[in-house]
Scaffold this active site. Structure first.
Site, PDB file in Angstrom:
ATOM      1  N   LYS A 157       0.864  -1.182   0.000  1.00  0.00           N
ATOM      2  CA  LYS A 157       0.000   0.000   0.000  1.00  0.00           C
ATOM      3  C   LYS A 157       0.896   1.226   0.000  1.00  0.00           C
ATOM      4  CE  LYS A 157      -3.559   2.483   2.505  1.00  0.00           C
ATOM      5  NZ  LYS A 157      -4.554   2.450   3.581  1.00  0.00           N
ATOM      6  N   LYS A 206      -2.131  -1.499  -3.892  1.00  0.00           N
ATOM      7  CA  LYS A 206      -3.008  -0.329  -3.851  1.00  0.00           C
ATOM      8  C   LYS A 206      -2.191   0.941  -3.945  1.00  0.00           C
ATOM      9  CE  LYS A 206      -5.977   1.971  -0.583  1.00  0.00           C
ATOM     10  NZ  LYS A 206      -6.478   1.994   0.755  1.00  0.00           N
TER      11      LYS A 206
HETATM   12  C1  PBG Z   1      -7.471   3.549   5.581  1.00  0.00           C
HETATM   13  C2  PBG Z   1      -7.718   3.337   4.124  1.00  0.00           C
HETATM   14  C3  PBG Z   1      -7.493   4.265   3.096  1.00  0.00           C
HETATM   15  C4  PBG Z   1      -7.993   3.690   1.943  1.00  0.00           C
HETATM   16  C5  PBG Z   1      -8.474   2.409   2.277  1.00  0.00           C
HETATM   17  N1  PBG Z   1      -8.276   2.208   3.629  1.00  0.00           N
HETATM   18  C6  PBG Z   1      -6.956   5.654   3.118  1.00  0.00           C
HETATM   19  C7  PBG Z   1      -5.604   5.911   3.598  1.00  0.00           C
HETATM   20  O1  PBG Z   1      -4.776   5.027   3.793  1.00  0.00           O
HETATM   21  O2  PBG Z   1      -5.320   7.085   3.832  1.00  0.00           O
HETATM   22  C8  PBG Z   1      -8.028   4.364   0.592  1.00  0.00           C
HETATM   23  C9  PBG Z   1      -9.083   3.894  -0.344  1.00  0.00           C
HETATM   24  C10 PBG Z   1      -9.375   4.817  -1.464  1.00  0.00           C
HETATM   25  O3  PBG Z   1      -8.734   5.876  -1.656  1.00  0.00           O
HETATM   26  O4  PBG Z   1     -10.295   4.497  -2.218  1.00  0.00           O
HETATM   27  N2  PBG Z   1      -6.387   2.949   6.126  1.00  0.00           N
END
Ligand code: PBG
Length: 354
Positions: free
Chosen positions: A218, A271
């Site tokens: 991520k 992601k």
């Molecule tokens: C929270 C989380 C996030 C997303 C999914 N879970 C945001 C972040 O890490 O700031 C992002 C999903 C999206 O942008 O569609 N941990």
């Protein structure tokens, strides 16, 4: 002979005299594209509703609230959630992932609301499992919606995000989601060692069948902006670069993957998706686990905005973007377009006309 157009049958029309001498080409890849059925033989990748997980936003009020930077998505109330989940299942989408908006007064430094057995997500899981038991419920494990700091982990006095203290809270959060009936727990926090700790916690409590879908790679991405608007969950100070990955790195994703496999992840995720297709491909080639990819809020917002302006053909670009993510190697795609794409694919299933 002139190549037939894709819709017209081949003809033996005489070519124009000045084009009459055929090139002596031994290889003509276009022969495999000349008609729909032949393109069908040659097609390498498929996209189907069974590949989608549908992310849904919830809030603890009455009525569904629009999200300005994500037109078409809403913060759903409990009735709205159940209705959307049933509609998704009818459209052929078999799984949802839940993201709660927490009212400011329930946010704390230690994010206790994350494991409240009667918290919004826990109630939503129970409601979904009693109303639509066939639907797979995936839950997010991270503290950002519940923490006053807006970080995925606990923040120490010096402003640093604490790893091991956070993992202890994430385990409580995961356990409360499993107790409520979650099928798949998806830690998105990027703390070190959380997959092993969550696995051990779930197993010790008898939840050996609850899966872990790890957010393995991520990235610290600006494409999450609209999501943070939707949940009002942006960090109050600093950024997420001490735990989310540097967008410059792909080798490092291999290290995260190796650790998640050792720690017992059942599925792994990359992601965002579209800007990270190379990472999806590398993860795909390095693991035998199912690979998921998250087409995130910013990717959705770009496709929506350009389509709303008439600059892109929404249906065509959405299906192309999802196919590209599948071609890169994703088995599963988390996408806000899950329902629409499923409906478009069903329409496409009607026999080809030409
Ligand atoms: C929270 C989380 C996030 C997303 C999914 N879970 C945001 C972040 O890490 O700031 C992002 C999903 C999206 O942008 O569609 N941990």
């Amino acid at each position: 002979m002139a190549p037939p157009s894709s819709s017209a049958p081949p003809t033996n029309a005489t070519p124009a005299p000045d084009l009459a001498s055929a090139l002596q080409l031994p290889h003509r890849p276009r022969r495999n594209r000349k008609l729909p059925a032949i393109r069908g033989f040659a097609q390498e990748t498929w996209l189907a509703p069974q590949h989608f997980i549908y992310p849904l936003f919830l809030h603890d009020g009455v009525g569904n609230l629009p999200i300005a930077s994500m037109p078409g998505c809403q913060r759903l109330d409990m009735d709205g959630l159940l209705a959307e989940a049933e509609a998704a299942l009818r459209d052929g989408v078999g799984a949802v992932v839940l993201f709660p908006a927490t009212p400011e007064h329930l946010k704390t430094a230690f994010a206790e609301e994350a494991y409240n057995p009667n918290g919004l997500v826990q109630r939503a899981i129970r409601a979904l499992k009693s109303r639509v038991p066939q639907l797979i419920v995936v839950t997010d494990v991270a503290l950002d919606p519940y923490s006053t700091a807006g970080h995925d982990g606990l923040v120490g006095p010096d402003g640093r995000v604490l790893n091991d203290e956070t993992v202890a809270v994430l385990c409580k959060q995961a356990l409360s989601q499993a107790e409520a009936g979650a099928d798949i727990i998806a830690p998105s926090d990027m703390m070190d060692g959380r997959v092993a700790a969550i696995r051990a916690t779930l197993d010790a409590a008898g939840y050996t069948d609850v899966s872990i879908l790890s957010y393995t790679a991520k990235y610290a991405s600006a494409f999450y902006g609209p999501f943070r608007d939707a949940l009002d969950s942006a960090p109050k100070a600093g950024d997420k670069k001490t735990y989310q990955m540097n967008p410059a790195n792909a080798r490092e994703a291999m290290r995260e993957l190796a650790l998640d496999e050792l720690e017992g992840a059942d599925m792994v995720m990359v992601k965002p998706a579209g800007p990270y297709l190379d990472v999806i491909r590398r993860v795909r080639e390095a693991t035998s686990l199912p690979v998921a990819a998250y087409q995130v809020s910013g990717e959705y917002a770009m496709l929506k905005a350009a389509s709303a302006n008439g600059w892109l053909d929404e249906r065509a670009v959405v299906l192309e973007s999802l196919m590209a993510i599948r071609r890169a190697g994703a088995d599963v795609i988390l996408t806000y377009y899950a329902r629409e794409a499923a409906r478009w694919l069903r329409e496409d299933d009607s026999p080809p006309a030409g």
